[in-house]
Enzyme design. Sequence first.
Site, PDB file in Angstrom:
ATOM      1  N   ARG A   9       0.834  -1.201   0.000  1.00 47.10           N
ATOM      2  CA  ARG A   9       0.000   0.000   0.000  1.00 47.10           C
ATOM      3  C   ARG A   9       0.870   1.253   0.000  1.00 47.10           C
ATOM      4  NH1 ARG A   9      -2.570  -3.597   3.640  1.00 47.10           N
ATOM      5  NH2 ARG A   9      -4.614  -4.274   2.936  1.00 47.10           N
TER       6      ARG A   9
ATOM      7  N   PRO B  23      -2.255   4.604   0.395  1.00 46.74           N
ATOM      8  CA  PRO B  23      -2.179   4.112   1.773  1.00 46.74           C
ATOM      9  C   PRO B  23      -3.018   4.998   2.693  1.00 46.74           C
ATOM     10  CG  PRO B  23      -0.152   5.241   1.185  1.00 46.74           C
ATOM     11  CD  PRO B  23      -0.996   5.258  -0.039  1.00 46.74           C
ATOM     12  N   VAL B  24      -4.060   4.418   3.256  1.00 46.67           N
ATOM     13  CA  VAL B  24      -5.132   5.222   3.856  1.00 46.67           C
ATOM     14  C   VAL B  24      -4.655   6.105   5.013  1.00 46.67           C
ATOM     15  CG1 VAL B  24      -5.984   3.377   5.374  1.00 46.67           C
ATOM     16  CG2 VAL B  24      -7.535   5.144   4.614  1.00 46.67           C
TER      17      VAL B  24
ATOM     18  N   SER C  48     -10.494   5.077   6.983  1.00 49.71           N
ATOM     19  CA  SER C  48     -11.147   3.797   7.319  1.00 49.71           C
ATOM     20  C   SER C  48     -10.237   2.942   8.197  1.00 49.71           C
ATOM     21  CB  SER C  48     -11.556   3.055   6.049  1.00 49.71           C
ATOM     22  OG  SER C  48     -10.431   2.852   5.222  1.00 49.71           O
TER      23      SER C  48
ATOM     24  N   ASP D 256      -9.444  -4.531   8.649  1.00 50.48           N
ATOM     25  CA  ASP D 256      -8.500  -5.530   9.178  1.00 50.48           C
ATOM     26  C   ASP D 256      -9.061  -6.160  10.462  1.00 50.48           C
ATOM     27  OD1 ASP D 256      -5.696  -4.259   7.729  1.00 50.48           O
ATOM     28  OD2 ASP D 256      -7.370  -2.940   8.139  1.00 50.48           O
TER      29      ASP D 256
ATOM     30  N   ARG E 254     -11.629  -8.626   9.513  1.00 51.14           N
ATOM     31  CA  ARG E 254     -10.985  -9.857   9.014  1.00 51.14           C
ATOM     32  C   ARG E 254     -10.496 -10.690  10.205  1.00 51.14           C
ATOM     33  NH1 ARG E 254      -7.858  -6.628   4.207  1.00 51.14           N
ATOM     34  NH2 ARG E 254      -9.333  -7.122   2.570  1.00 51.14           N
TER      35      ARG E 254
ATOM     36  N   HIS F 128      -2.881   0.501   8.307  1.00 56.93           N
ATOM     37  CA  HIS F 128      -3.658  -0.437   7.489  1.00 56.93           C
ATOM     38  C   HIS F 128      -2.647  -0.939   6.457  1.00 56.93           C
ATOM     39  CE1 HIS F 128      -6.630  -2.170   4.844  1.00 56.93           C
ATOM     40  NE2 HIS F 128      -6.384  -1.299   3.883  1.00 56.93           N
TER      41      HIS F 128
END
Length: 318
Positions: free
Chosen positions: A90, A123-124, A145, A150, A153, A177
């Site tokens: 990312r 990359p957030v 976010s 994650d 998940r 993230h």
Amino acid sequence: MQKQERKVVVIGAGFVGATYVYALMHTGLAGEIVLVDLDQKRLKGEVMDLEHGLAFVQPVEIRAGDYSDCADANLIVVTAGAKQIPGQSRLELTQRNADIVKSICDQINRCGSEAVLVMVANPVDVLTQVALKRLDWPRERVIGSGTVLDSARFRSMLGRHCGVDTRNIHAYILGEHGDSEVAAWSMTNLAGISIDEYCPVCGRCYDWETERREIEEAVRRSAYHIIDYKGATYYAVGFALVRIVGAILRNEMSVLSVSTVLDGEYDIRGVSLGVPSVVCQTGVKYVMEAKLSPKESEALSRSASILRDAIAELKRAR
Ligand SMILES: NC(=O)c1ccc[n+]([C@@H]2O[C@H](COP(=O)([O-])OP(=O)(O)OC[C@H]3O[C@@H](n4cnc5c(N)ncnc54)[C@H](O)[C@@H]3O)[C@@H](O)[C@H]2O)c1
């Protein structure tokens, strides 16, 4: 907030943006959904396709729009940008997507928006920070976010592994993230029973220490596998965004591991990363400081350093 006031602008009508809108349409949460994209042909196609589902969901107005729609929006969700290609991390997307985010922020600022902005493009964590600086809004109104996906998940893998409904598992992934994310085992519990108490008596694992490491790694590698198998990830992130946006539109005070710029919490300052935060109508109300194990705290500060380096690298490249 009245239903008709619940206006959501989604910038980026690609896989993530369109899937998110599809999921949002089912909830009745938004009164008006506006999609914006550079690619006018794709935008037109996605809006037509989504609009043709209106007979099957609660009333909502859905249309293609432009940045002037941000002026009276309650929420702006940014999914515009390049996505990872197989094998790419990312962080490797940084420069390209940072430029896109800056140009989007300039256009939002031109219309004087009072909305909460939710960053999704990767990359957030870095892009959340880029957006906060460019918009010059209060930090609570610009969130990423983060590790909400994650954490979901993680919870679903733990649920399957332990043979317990995912909804009875409370667990968080913290930090970036991305590759340096941290599984907060010390915060993990099954229906209130801490995982440290649960594992020794459960008897399902052959070696629960090793299996924990395998689960952690599987969470970290999820996106790489999905991108390798089908080119992009979009269903679960669509649901994660509905969860975040629901917490904002309904003023829920939900605890979600969104990305927010820390100001001394967890001994970290000036870096945006995913930590459990109370999310309400105005964005992040406050960050919850959990007592992490020394190993987890160390891993979280390492994750913050990696993100700090990525921001510094961006500034050098300017
Ligand atoms: N945060 C998360 O948990 C998470 C999960 C999955 C994907 N993502 C990220 O979301 C982003 C989008 O992924 P995708 O699969 O939807 O990609 P995509 O390529 O399908 O869609 C991206 C869209 O952005 C548009 N776009 C590009 N520049 C723009 C600009 N300046 N203004 C308006 N629109 C613009 C493109 O035209 C395209 O329609 C990627 O950065 C991806 O890595 C984040």
